[in-house]
Design a protein around this motif. Structure first.
Motif, PDB file in Angstrom:
ATOM      1  N   ALA A 232      -6.733   4.550   3.944  1.00 30.83           N
ATOM      2  CA  ALA A 232      -5.504   5.209   3.447  1.00 30.83           C
ATOM      3  C   ALA A 232      -4.470   4.135   3.004  1.00 30.83           C
ATOM      4  N   SER A 233      -4.331   2.969   3.739  1.00 32.78           N
ATOM      5  CA  SER A 233      -3.477   2.252   3.294  1.00 32.78           C
ATOM      6  C   SER A 233      -3.930   1.408   2.079  1.00 32.78           C
ATOM      7  N   VAL A 234      -5.196   1.353   1.966  1.00 29.94           N
ATOM      8  CA  VAL A 234      -5.909   0.512   1.038  1.00 29.94           C
ATOM      9  C   VAL A 234      -5.860   1.597  -0.270  1.00 29.94           C
ATOM     10  N   GLU A 235      -6.116   2.757  -0.042  1.00 32.98           N
ATOM     11  CA  GLU A 235      -5.780   3.596  -1.292  1.00 32.98           C
ATOM     12  C   GLU A 235      -4.584   3.395  -1.845  1.00 32.98           C
ATOM     13  N   SER A 236      -3.567   3.556  -0.848  1.00 28.65           N
ATOM     14  CA  SER A 236      -2.190   3.435  -1.426  1.00 28.65           C
ATOM     15  C   SER A 236      -1.848   1.981  -2.100  1.00 28.65           C
ATOM     16  N   LEU A 237      -2.543   0.865  -1.616  1.00 32.16           N
ATOM     17  CA  LEU A 237      -2.337  -0.217  -2.113  1.00 32.16           C
ATOM     18  C   LEU A 237      -3.025  -0.226  -3.638  1.00 32.16           C
ATOM     19  N   VAL A 238      -4.078   0.403  -3.595  1.00 31.70           N
ATOM     20  CA  VAL A 238      -4.811   0.484  -5.108  1.00 31.70           C
ATOM     21  C   VAL A 238      -3.821   1.288  -6.167  1.00 31.70           C
ATOM     22  N   CYS A 239      -3.113   2.316  -5.609  1.00 27.59           N
ATOM     23  CA  CYS A 239      -2.385   3.118  -6.423  1.00 27.59           C
ATOM     24  C   CYS A 239      -1.225   2.236  -6.760  1.00 27.59           C
ATOM     25  N   HIS A 240      -0.428   1.614  -5.843  1.00 28.15           N
ATOM     26  CA  HIS A 240       0.772   0.839  -6.200  1.00 28.15           C
ATOM     27  C   HIS A 240       0.373  -0.547  -7.085  1.00 28.15           C
ATOM     28  N   ARG A 241      -0.775  -0.818  -6.892  1.00 31.54           N
ATOM     29  CA  ARG A 241      -0.963  -2.135  -7.740  1.00 31.54           C
ATOM     30  C   ARG A 241      -1.430  -1.558  -9.276  1.00 31.54           C
ATOM     31  N   ARG A 242      -1.794  -0.490  -9.416  1.00 30.20           N
ATOM     32  CA  ARG A 242      -2.075  -0.049 -10.699  1.00 30.20           C
ATOM     33  C   ARG A 242      -0.659   0.464 -11.263  1.00 30.20           C
ATOM     34  N   GLU A 243       0.331   0.913 -10.480  1.00 32.58           N
ATOM     35  CA  GLU A 243       1.418   1.291 -10.948  1.00 32.58           C
ATOM     36  C   GLU A 243       2.115  -0.069 -11.346  1.00 32.58           C
ATOM     37  N   LEU A 244       1.855  -1.147 -10.657  1.00 31.74           N
ATOM     38  CA  LEU A 244       2.585  -2.363 -10.937  1.00 31.74           C
ATOM     39  C   LEU A 244       2.014  -2.979 -12.293  1.00 31.74           C
ATOM     40  N   SER A 245       0.904  -2.848 -12.398  1.00 34.52           N
ATOM     41  CA  SER A 245       0.411  -3.165 -13.472  1.00 34.52           C
ATOM     42  C   SER A 245       0.877  -2.505 -14.777  1.00 34.52           C
TER      43      SER A 245
ATOM     44  N   ALA B 284       3.642  -2.390  -3.051  1.00 32.57           N
ATOM     45  CA  ALA B 284       2.376  -3.002  -2.642  1.00 32.57           C
ATOM     46  C   ALA B 284       2.374  -3.840  -1.274  1.00 32.57           C
ATOM     47  N   ALA B 285       3.341  -4.698  -1.370  1.00 29.85           N
ATOM     48  CA  ALA B 285       3.734  -5.648  -0.169  1.00 29.85           C
ATOM     49  C   ALA B 285       3.854  -4.891   1.222  1.00 29.85           C
ATOM     50  N   ASP B 286       4.460  -3.643   0.892  1.00 33.51           N
ATOM     51  CA  ASP B 286       4.609  -2.737   2.060  1.00 33.51           C
ATOM     52  C   ASP B 286       3.128  -2.444   2.616  1.00 33.51           C
ATOM     53  N   ASP B 287       2.276  -1.939   1.530  1.00 25.50           N
ATOM     54  CA  ASP B 287       1.021  -1.535   1.906  1.00 25.50           C
ATOM     55  C   ASP B 287       0.207  -2.666   2.425  1.00 25.50           C
ATOM     56  N   ILE B 288       0.451  -3.975   2.222  1.00 25.59           N
ATOM     57  CA  ILE B 288      -0.305  -5.073   2.726  1.00 25.59           C
ATOM     58  C   ILE B 288      -0.174  -5.266   4.396  1.00 25.59           C
ATOM     59  N   ASN B 289       1.201  -4.764   4.678  1.00 31.50           N
ATOM     60  CA  ASN B 289       1.840  -4.888   6.025  1.00 31.50           C
ATOM     61  C   ASN B 289       1.179  -3.942   6.728  1.00 31.50           C
ATOM     62  N   ARG B 290       0.883  -2.871   6.319  1.00 26.22           N
ATOM     63  CA  ARG B 290       0.369  -1.742   7.161  1.00 26.22           C
ATOM     64  C   ARG B 290      -0.989  -2.051   7.299  1.00 26.22           C
TER      65      ARG B 290
END
Lengths: 420, 407
Positions: free
Chosen positions: A226-239, B242-248
């Protein structure tokens, strides 16, 4: 860049006139897992080319499955067949029904996705459809690789037929064969376990310990996924947001009337544009490496828990047989005093029958326990290898990203200093 | 005047001082008047700033003194400059934005509500994060209030303002309570009229090339800066997420590492440790981008608006001057109230010329300031990005070395 892009795969899906800019294509994920299988077993499976046949809602995707091998059980050392998604589900269903009750961990097939597939069928050629197709292709590849990694499954005639024969009977009732179908099968075993009136007296601490470990692993992997999926989502958003900022900075540079500052702002815009591409690539790595691996393992652990439940079911069956035997013996004892010779004979026959069943049940239980121990050992070894390989590859992708960032900012710094 | 940045120590998250911070302001002025915010206190719904002045000017009773001021009093001072005819020809340093801790407070509250659903370690970690965020916002608001005062103190004319001296020295409450509803409504209408006027005045082509160019430039520039400011904010927010996600992820990997029965346990622990460190760096990158890029753009958004306001005031004065000319011609034609018309015309002429003269210099100074601030911040941004990328790279490579060697 370690993502390769194969334009050939796309020319059947979209017509040549459509303009697809490079940044909107999902890069193809390298089959990372075959790296560890290849050295080990000399078999390589690649799912590459695919084609859309039929039209409208009846359309279906056909995948070309290429197998290259030096193993003698295959009739040729290179064979290519066409398969559709339901064929994969059919294969898994056959394997599960053959081997799960013996305690073999059968790798689960990829999930059906009505929404994803409908979008593709309807001809939506946007980024999400492109990604969906690539995600599925990659998942099917991993599924086959895991299946052939299993020494017993590799020799299975259904597997060989799937990989080799040009014609395959169409798998029917694929609703039952979907991930949900298998889940139902697994749940039925779990239900049977829950309904057991006599709780299994676990004489073997190993099983209790292992089950606890797999339960914990399940919880943590789901959380991580779940956390990694969230990261993927946020990185795409960042891009996306970085690209948007880059354009805005370019406009700001244009309107700035101090020449040197204007140029520096344009350079900043260019740097940010490159960085946005970097974020996009990194998000893909996040996804194809880590997120999909975690998703696979969450499903695999469901299969593992399934075989533990099968063992309990086997034990329950054995117990039931013993209870039945006891009853038959009691019935026979009663008939001893009554004068009914043929009923007595029948009772004696039934006792023999149930003695046989009890013995068989005990043998089955021993066998499945033995199998599970071996399977879990193999599974854990593979898990260690998979995670190590993937995480190292992922860290290497992060290294690459930082190296690129350094390059871009080092190029920009003199431009900023040049503002006079 | 340069755009001021916050003091960025090597480990931002461990800074807990609320004492005097280093202020990166290039004061062109001398020791005759130095102003800074030496302390600040955040209370429930207000912030109290301690304004500290060092001066050799004879107007003040002492050479060094401090007073406590709140945000409304800064606004009062700013508005008094804007409303004064005397300063119509200057770019009035933009007012500092209102301290806004609402978002941060909301997050802290949500964290408190969700305490049951996470482990103690996670909770403590997230609490520390949010507290650091709160501290960062606090430091920023202090910096922005300080920059306003420094700009006034450095301005050759504004520094002499009586209200400014009262603001600095009078150690009682200035009793400038927040505007009541009626006054706020009046303000609203004033702004509406001003913007309509602004459009009217902007439409008149200026005879003076310099001002014509400045008008065109500022109108476009202001809009572009507004856009860039909004987009940079969005970009930085994604970075923080994204940084928060990496934290989790780091936390979960740690749990996996402690629970795993295979060799992976050491592996997971090492990677968890790595992500903990890289996450801190990523958060730092977002924070630095916020300071050097987002804040810079926000500040120049406000400054360019102040410059536009100056052009508007000059435009108004020009219109008044032209109207006075027309009135004089009419009076001469009718031979009625000529003297009165002549004096009015002279007053308007003087006013317009005075504004034009100082405005020209102000706008030139604005450009100089802007270029210098962008240069400083872009250079610092690039240097910090490089520093962090190199830091990340080193952590990643050393971890990879250990993990690969552990086969």
């Amino acid at each position: 860049m370690w993502f390769s892009w194969s334009p050939v795969a796309w020319c059947c899906l979209v017509s040549a006139e459509k303009d697809i800019s490079p940044s909107s294509n999902g890069p193809k994920a390298e089959p990372v897992l075959f790296l560890c299988i290849c050295a080990h077993m000399s078999i390589l499976i690649v799912i590459n080319f695919f084609v859309f046949l039929g039209d409208g809602m009846n359309a279906y995707m056909v995948y070309k499955v290429l197998t290259k091998t030096s193993l003698s059980i295959f009739s040729r050392d290179e064979v290519c067949v066409k398969r559709r998604f339901s064929d994969f589900l059919g294969l898994h269903s056959k394997l599960a029904s053959k081997y799960m009750h013996m305690g073999y961990i059968v790798p689960p097939a990829p999930e059906k996705s009505i929404v994803g597939m409908t979008k593709v069928k309807v001809g939506k050629e946007d980024l999400s459809s492109v990604e969906f197709v690539e995600k599925r292709r990659s998942a099917l590849e991993r599924y086959l690789l895991r299946t052939v990694k299993h020494p017993a499954l590799l020799k299975d005639p259904d597997v060989l037929q799937f990989l080799e024969s040009s014609e395959l009977p169409r798998a029917v009732s694929t609703q039952a064969l979907s991930g949900a179908g298998i889940l139902r099968m697994v749940n039925k075993a779990a239900d049977a376990v829950n309904k057991m009136t006599i709780k299994m007296n676990e004489s073997d601490a190993w099983f209790e310990e292992k089950q606890q470990q797999f339960d914990n692993l399940d919880v943590q992997l789901r959380k991580l996924h779940a956390s990694v999926e969230s990261l993927v989502c946020h990185r795409r958003e960042l891009s996306v947001n970085t690209a948007s900022f880059a354009k805005s900075a370019a406009m700001l540079g244009n309107s700035e009337d101090h020449t040197a500052l204007s140029r520096a702002l344009s350079q900043l815009a260019e740097v940010e544009e490159k960085i946005d591409q970097l974020h996009q690539d990194q998000a893909c790595a996040d996804f194809y490496l880590i997120s999909e691996l975690l998703g696979d393992y969450v499903r695999l652990i469901t299969a593992v828990k399934g075989v533990f439940d099968q063992r309990m079911k086997t034990w329950a069956k054995c117990q039931d047989a013993q209870v039945m035997l006891q009853r038959k013996r009691e019935a026979e004892a009663k008939l001893q005093h009554a004068n009914k010779p043929d009923k007595l004979q029948q009772a004696k026959d039934e006792i023999r029958e149930w003695e046989g069943k009890v013995q068989q049940g005990e043998r089955d239980f021993e066998q499945i326990s033995k199998n599970i121990r071996r399977e879990v050992g193999r599974f854990e070894k593979d898990r260690v290898k998979d995670f190590r390989v993937v995480i190292i590859k992922y860290l290497e992708s992060l290294v690459h990203t930082q190296q690129q960032l350094i390059k871009y900012w080092e190029a920009f710094l003199p431009e900023a200093k040049a503002i006079a | 005047m340069m755009q001021e940045g916050l003091d960025d120590g090597p480990d931002f998250l461990s800074e807990e001082d609320r004492g005097p911070r280093a202020v990166n302001v290039d004061l062109q002025t001398d020791a005759t008047l130095q102003v800074d915010i030496s302390d600040a206190l955040s209370e429930r719904d207000k912030v109290k700033f301690t304004v500290h002045t060092k001066s050799t000017l004879p107007n003040f009773k002492q050479n060094e003194f401090s007073v406590v001021r709140q945000h409304e009093e800064f606004i009062w001072l700013h508005d008094s400059f804007v409303e004064s005819e005397e300063y119509a020809g200057y770019i009035i340093p933009p007012a500092p934005p209102r301290p806004d801790f609402d978002a941060s407070r909301e997050k802290l509250q949500k964290l408190g509500e969700g305490e049951g659903s996470m482990t103690k370690e996670e909770f403590t970690k997230m609490k520390q994060e949010l507290e650091a965020e709160y501290l960062a916002i606090f430091k920023k608001t202090v910096a922005m209030h300080e920059v306003f005062l420094c700009r006034v103190a450095a301005h050759p004319v504004l520094r002499k303002d009586l209200n400014f001296h009262v603001f600095l020295e009078y150690n009682q409450d200035l009793s400038v309570r927040g505007k009541n509803k009626k006054e706020k409504l009046e303000d609203f209408f004033k702004n509406v009229v001003k913007s309509a006027d602004g459009v009217l005045v902007a439409g008149v082509k200026d005879v003076d090339d310099f001002f014509e160019h400045e008008k065109t430039f500022l109108l476009e520039y202001h809009n572009r800066v507004k856009d860039s400011s909004a987009k940079s904010d969005r970009m930085i927010r994604s970075h923080k997420s994204a940084a928060d996600d990496i934290n989790r992820i780091a936390s979960t990997l740690y749990t996996l590492g402690t629970q795993d029965s295979t060799d992976l346990c050491k592996f997971f622990l090492k990677v968890s440790e790595l992500f903990e460190k890289t996450r801190k760096i990523e958060a730092r990158v977002a924070a630095d981008e916020d300071l050097k890029l987002a804040d810079l753009l926000k500040y120049y958004l406000r400054e360019s608006q102040a410059a536009k306001d100056l052009l508007y005031r000059r435009g108004r004065a020009l219109v008044d001057y032209e109207n006075a000319n027309k009135a004089l011609d009419k009076a001469r034609a009718k031979n009625k109230d000529v003297l009165q018309a002549e004096t009015t015309q002279q007053v308007c002429c003087q006013k317009f010329e005075k504004i034009s003269e100082s405005a020209k210099q102000e706008l030139i100074d604005f450009k100089t300031r802007r270029v210098a601030a962008f240069r400083k911040n872009l250079v610092e941004l690039a240097e910090l990005e490089l520093k962090h990328a190199k830091g990340n790279l080193q952590l990643l490579q050393s971890c990879l070395g250990v993990l690969k060697g552990d086969t």
